[in-house]
Design a protein around this motif. Structure first.
Motif, PDB file in Angstrom:
ATOM      1  N   GLY A  99       0.563  -0.996   0.220  1.00  0.00           N
ATOM      2  CA  GLY A  99       0.415  -0.107  -0.049  1.00  0.00           C
ATOM      3  C   GLY A  99       0.824   1.635  -0.317  1.00  0.00           C
ATOM      4  N   ILE A 100       1.965   1.195   0.894  1.00  0.00           N
ATOM      5  CA  ILE A 100       3.069   2.961   0.358  1.00  0.00           C
ATOM      6  C   ILE A 100       3.431   2.648  -0.159  1.00  0.00           C
ATOM      7  CG2 ILE A 100       5.080   3.247   2.397  1.00  0.00           C
ATOM      8  CD1 ILE A 100       3.918   1.868   4.673  1.00  0.00           C
ATOM      9  N   THR A 101       3.683   1.534  -0.853  1.00  0.00           N
ATOM     10  CA  THR A 101       4.793   1.528  -2.054  1.00  0.00           C
ATOM     11  C   THR A 101       3.735   2.155  -3.487  1.00  0.00           C
ATOM     12  OG1 THR A 101       5.811  -0.073  -1.106  1.00  0.00           O
ATOM     13  CG2 THR A 101       5.840  -0.155  -3.611  1.00  0.00           C
ATOM     14  N   ALA A 102       2.842   1.311  -3.567  1.00  0.00           N
ATOM     15  CA  ALA A 102       1.356   2.458  -3.964  1.00  0.00           C
ATOM     16  C   ALA A 102       1.170   3.794  -4.139  1.00  0.00           C
ATOM     17  CB  ALA A 102       0.194   1.225  -4.033  1.00  0.00           C
ATOM     18  N   TRP A 103       0.934   4.315  -2.952  1.00  0.00           N
ATOM     19  CA  TRP A 103       0.760   6.012  -2.903  1.00  0.00           C
ATOM     20  C   TRP A 103       2.620   6.327  -3.089  1.00  0.00           C
ATOM     21  CZ3 TRP A 103      -3.474   7.811  -2.888  1.00  0.00           C
ATOM     22  CH2 TRP A 103      -4.856   7.391  -2.416  1.00  0.00           C
ATOM     23  N   LEU A 104       3.597   6.081  -2.912  1.00  0.00           N
ATOM     24  CA  LEU A 104       4.560   6.550  -3.494  1.00  0.00           C
ATOM     25  C   LEU A 104       4.504   6.645  -4.856  1.00  0.00           C
ATOM     26  CD1 LEU A 104       7.263   5.093  -1.264  1.00  0.00           C
ATOM     27  CD2 LEU A 104       6.958   6.848  -1.104  1.00  0.00           C
ATOM     28  N   THR A 105       4.285   5.119  -5.526  1.00  0.00           N
ATOM     29  CA  THR A 105       4.548   5.236  -6.976  1.00  0.00           C
ATOM     30  C   THR A 105       3.707   6.760  -7.817  1.00  0.00           C
ATOM     31  OG1 THR A 105       5.036   2.794  -6.881  1.00  0.00           O
ATOM     32  CG2 THR A 105       4.124   3.510  -9.235  1.00  0.00           C
ATOM     33  N   TYR A 106       2.314   6.283  -6.956  1.00  0.00           N
ATOM     34  CA  TYR A 106       1.124   7.265  -7.585  1.00  0.00           C
ATOM     35  C   TYR A 106       1.511   8.872  -7.438  1.00  0.00           C
ATOM     36  CZ  TYR A 106      -2.657  10.205  -8.018  1.00  0.00           C
ATOM     37  OH  TYR A 106      -3.985  10.294  -8.415  1.00  0.00           O
ATOM     38  N   LEU A 107       2.974   9.640  -6.485  1.00  0.00           N
ATOM     39  CA  LEU A 107       3.113  10.117  -6.378  1.00  0.00           C
ATOM     40  C   LEU A 107       4.826  11.011  -6.900  1.00  0.00           C
ATOM     41  CD1 LEU A 107       2.753  10.696  -2.351  1.00  0.00           C
ATOM     42  CD2 LEU A 107       1.238  11.704  -3.996  1.00  0.00           C
ATOM     43  N   ALA A 108       5.331  10.098  -7.224  1.00  0.00           N
ATOM     44  CA  ALA A 108       6.667   9.632  -7.790  1.00  0.00           C
ATOM     45  C   ALA A 108       6.234   9.889  -9.360  1.00  0.00           C
ATOM     46  CB  ALA A 108       7.095   8.418  -7.686  1.00  0.00           C
ATOM     47  N   ASN A 109       5.101   9.498  -9.214  1.00  0.00           N
ATOM     48  CA  ASN A 109       4.956   9.399 -11.337  1.00  0.00           C
ATOM     49  C   ASN A 109       4.858  11.243 -11.425  1.00  0.00           C
ATOM     50  OD1 ASN A 109       4.531   8.475 -13.897  1.00  0.00           O
ATOM     51  ND2 ASN A 109       2.306   8.869 -13.556  1.00  0.00           N
ATOM     52  N   ALA A 110       3.667  11.886 -10.279  1.00  0.00           N
ATOM     53  CA  ALA A 110       3.421  13.116 -10.840  1.00  0.00           C
ATOM     54  C   ALA A 110       5.061  14.116 -10.091  1.00  0.00           C
ATOM     55  CB  ALA A 110       2.964  13.217  -9.515  1.00  0.00           C
ATOM     56  N   VAL A 111       5.879  13.660  -9.509  1.00  0.00           N
ATOM     57  CA  VAL A 111       7.584  13.960  -9.809  1.00  0.00           C
ATOM     58  C   VAL A 111       7.717  14.237 -10.850  1.00  0.00           C
ATOM     59  CG1 VAL A 111       9.472  14.028  -8.530  1.00  0.00           C
ATOM     60  CG2 VAL A 111       7.255  13.822  -7.273  1.00  0.00           C
ATOM     61  N   VAL A 112       8.088  13.125 -11.704  1.00  0.00           N
ATOM     62  CA  VAL A 112       8.375  13.039 -13.171  1.00  0.00           C
ATOM     63  C   VAL A 112       8.462  13.628 -14.115  1.00  0.00           C
ATOM     64  CG1 VAL A 112       9.546  11.366 -14.443  1.00  0.00           C
ATOM     65  CG2 VAL A 112       9.566  10.853 -12.199  1.00  0.00           C
ATOM     66  N   THR A 113       7.050  13.748 -14.124  1.00  0.00           N
ATOM     67  CA  THR A 113       5.938  14.463 -14.842  1.00  0.00           C
ATOM     68  C   THR A 113       6.054  15.980 -14.631  1.00  0.00           C
ATOM     69  OG1 THR A 113       4.472  12.250 -15.047  1.00  0.00           O
ATOM     70  CG2 THR A 113       3.434  14.782 -15.325  1.00  0.00           C
ATOM     71  N   ALA A 114       6.125  16.283 -13.395  1.00  0.00           N
ATOM     72  CA  ALA A 114       5.569  17.652 -12.805  1.00  0.00           C
ATOM     73  C   ALA A 114       8.330  18.683 -13.838  1.00  0.00           C
ATOM     74  CB  ALA A 114       6.355  18.244 -11.799  1.00  0.00           C
TER      75      ALA A 114
END
Length: 446
Positions: A99-114
């Motif tokens: 679960g924590i990895t899922a949220w991390l991945t979701y937020l990390a994808n936002a960071v990369v896109t930004a």
């Protein structure tokens, strides 16, 4: 992709079509990797590694190959639409770690896109507003909004156009590398000017960022006739091509410009490096190429948000709110990701976003490979190689944190906030739902 479709006769059935070849699968990964990262990161990496950035890319490529081995084995054993998170769930189940990895991945994808959106803004501002910082932020915000709208509409025309853009970008980068290498000044790359090894290793966290797209190749497993054999070949071919291109470009840029010139040019280093050899036309050519590459990467970064949110809601890792559709069309997960991208793009500089994204990505890859270690008997992976992959990525992450990130207070605080938010969201949802058990296998085929 010009290869003809592969055909395979399935016993008791007619010939099955639409299998991808190894080259086709590899080029999907090349398209995801080569482009936005190399346009955005040379200046930031140069601040740490100086003219040794080419060596940083080489080390990052080796680490990516180690992770690629892990991902290829997982993708061949668990071909699924869940992608990387499916692998974590297979290893750790549907508990807090996943679960924590899922949220991390979701937020990390936002960071990369930004980050790639900010790179778009820098190039657009250099062409249209003389490099004005305020305009760069405005252009970054604009491309996020436009590409969010594109993802809502789901234009097939844009999807086909992006495929063409990938080939054009890779082709132009290849020409750029050849031209700059043929005219470079070797003295600018002298070993005597390289920084100490800790700085070079620290820079690997940034150059590794340019390899992050290789994980996309795992999603092709279900479209390969023999994923157990073809997926590893595609993974290594893609990583080999990307590594050669990155090293050649780094040698060409730092063999054409001094380190200070590369750093001062920031996110437009490739365009500035093209000017001495190709003239002003070369500068504009690389700027336009960068706009296409970063716009496409922004689109690609936002694309998984809707499907990923729906899959994670299905497995119970995300709350149902993330899969709700406004007007029966717009998935909430996409809008939330776009909003996070906008905040990061407007509030942070490109270098800071890259630092945050690199640290989170390395942490996620360590977690994925650690999960793989638990199911290594099912995938047939070598425990020694998996251990080496975890050690290499972990060592780069720790070195980066204690030599570089610790001096970037805003980036370090943001990284800790992302970690805390990921933990908090998972525990809050996990507790409200009363716990999760099992593996993703239970939800497949629903």
């Amino acid at each position: 992709m010009s290869d003809p479709e592969q055909h395979e006769q399935v016993p008791g059935q007619g010939p099955r079509t639409k299998y991808l070849s190894v080259r086709q699968a590899a080029f999907i990964g090349v398209g995801a990797m080569v482009g936005a990262g190399i346009f955005a990161l040379l200046g930031a990496a140069g601040e740490l590694a100086g003219a040794a950035v080419w060596l940083s890319f080489l080390i990052a490529g080796v680490i990516a190959v180690l992770q690629g081995y892990s991902f290829a084995k997982l993708g061949a054993r668990y071909p699924s639409a869940g992608g990387l998170l499916e692998y974590v769930a297979e290893g750790f189940g549907l508990g807090h770690a996943t679960g924590i990895t899922a949220w991390l991945t979701y937020l990390a994808n936002a960071v990369v896109t930004a980050m790639v959106a900010v790179s778009f803004g820098n190039y657009a501002s250099s062409m249209a507003a003389g490099g004005d910082a305020a305009w760069a932020k405005a252009f970054a915000a604009l491309i996020i909004i436009v590409m969010t709208a594109v993802n809502i509409v789901g234009s097939q025309l844009v999807a086909h156009a992006q495929t063409v853009i990938v080939y054009v970008v890779v082709g132009i980068l290849t020409v750029f590398a050849v031209v700059t290498l043929a005219n470079m000044n070797p003295s600018l790359l002298a070993f005597s000017g390289y920084p100490a090894w800790p700085e070079i290793i620290s820079s690997v966290a940034l150059t590794f960022f340019a390899f992050l797209g290789f994980g996309i190749i795992t999603f092709t497993a279900k479209d390969l006739a023999r994923p157990d054999r073809q997926l590893p070949r595609a993974m290594y071919l893609a990583l080999g091509i990307a590594t050669v291109i990155y090293i050649a470009i780094a040698l060409g840029v730092f063999g054409t410009l001094t380190v200070d010139e590369v750093i001062s040019s920031g996110g437009t280093a490739l365009a500035v490096a093209a000017e001495p050899t190709l003239g002003r036309a070369g500068y504009w050519l690389m700027c336009v190429t960068a706009l296409f590459a970063t716009a496409g990467a922004t689109n690609a970064g936002l694309y998984p948000a809707a499907g990923l949110s729906e899959r994670l809601v299905e497995t119970g890792l995300f709350p149902p709110l993330m899969a709700r559709k406004a007007g029966g069309r717009v998935v909430a997960g996409l809008l939330v990701e776009a909003a996070v991208c906008l905040v990061l793009a407007v509030a942070f500089k490109l270098e800071a976003i890259a630092s945050i994204g690199s640290a989170v990505a390395l942490l996620i890859f360590v977690l994925i490979t650690a999960a793989h270690f638990r199911v290594r008997k099912e995938t047939g992976a070598s425990p020694a190689i998996l251990g080496l992959a975890i050690t290499a990525a972990g060592a780069v992450l720790v070195t980066f944190v204690f030599t570089t990130l610790i001096h970037e207070v805003a980036s370090l605080v943001t990284l800790l906030v992302i970690l805390a938010v990921s933990v908090g969201l998972d525990f809050a949802w996990h507790g409200r739902r009363g716990g999760r058990t099992g593996s993703p296998s239970a939800t497949r085929g629903r």
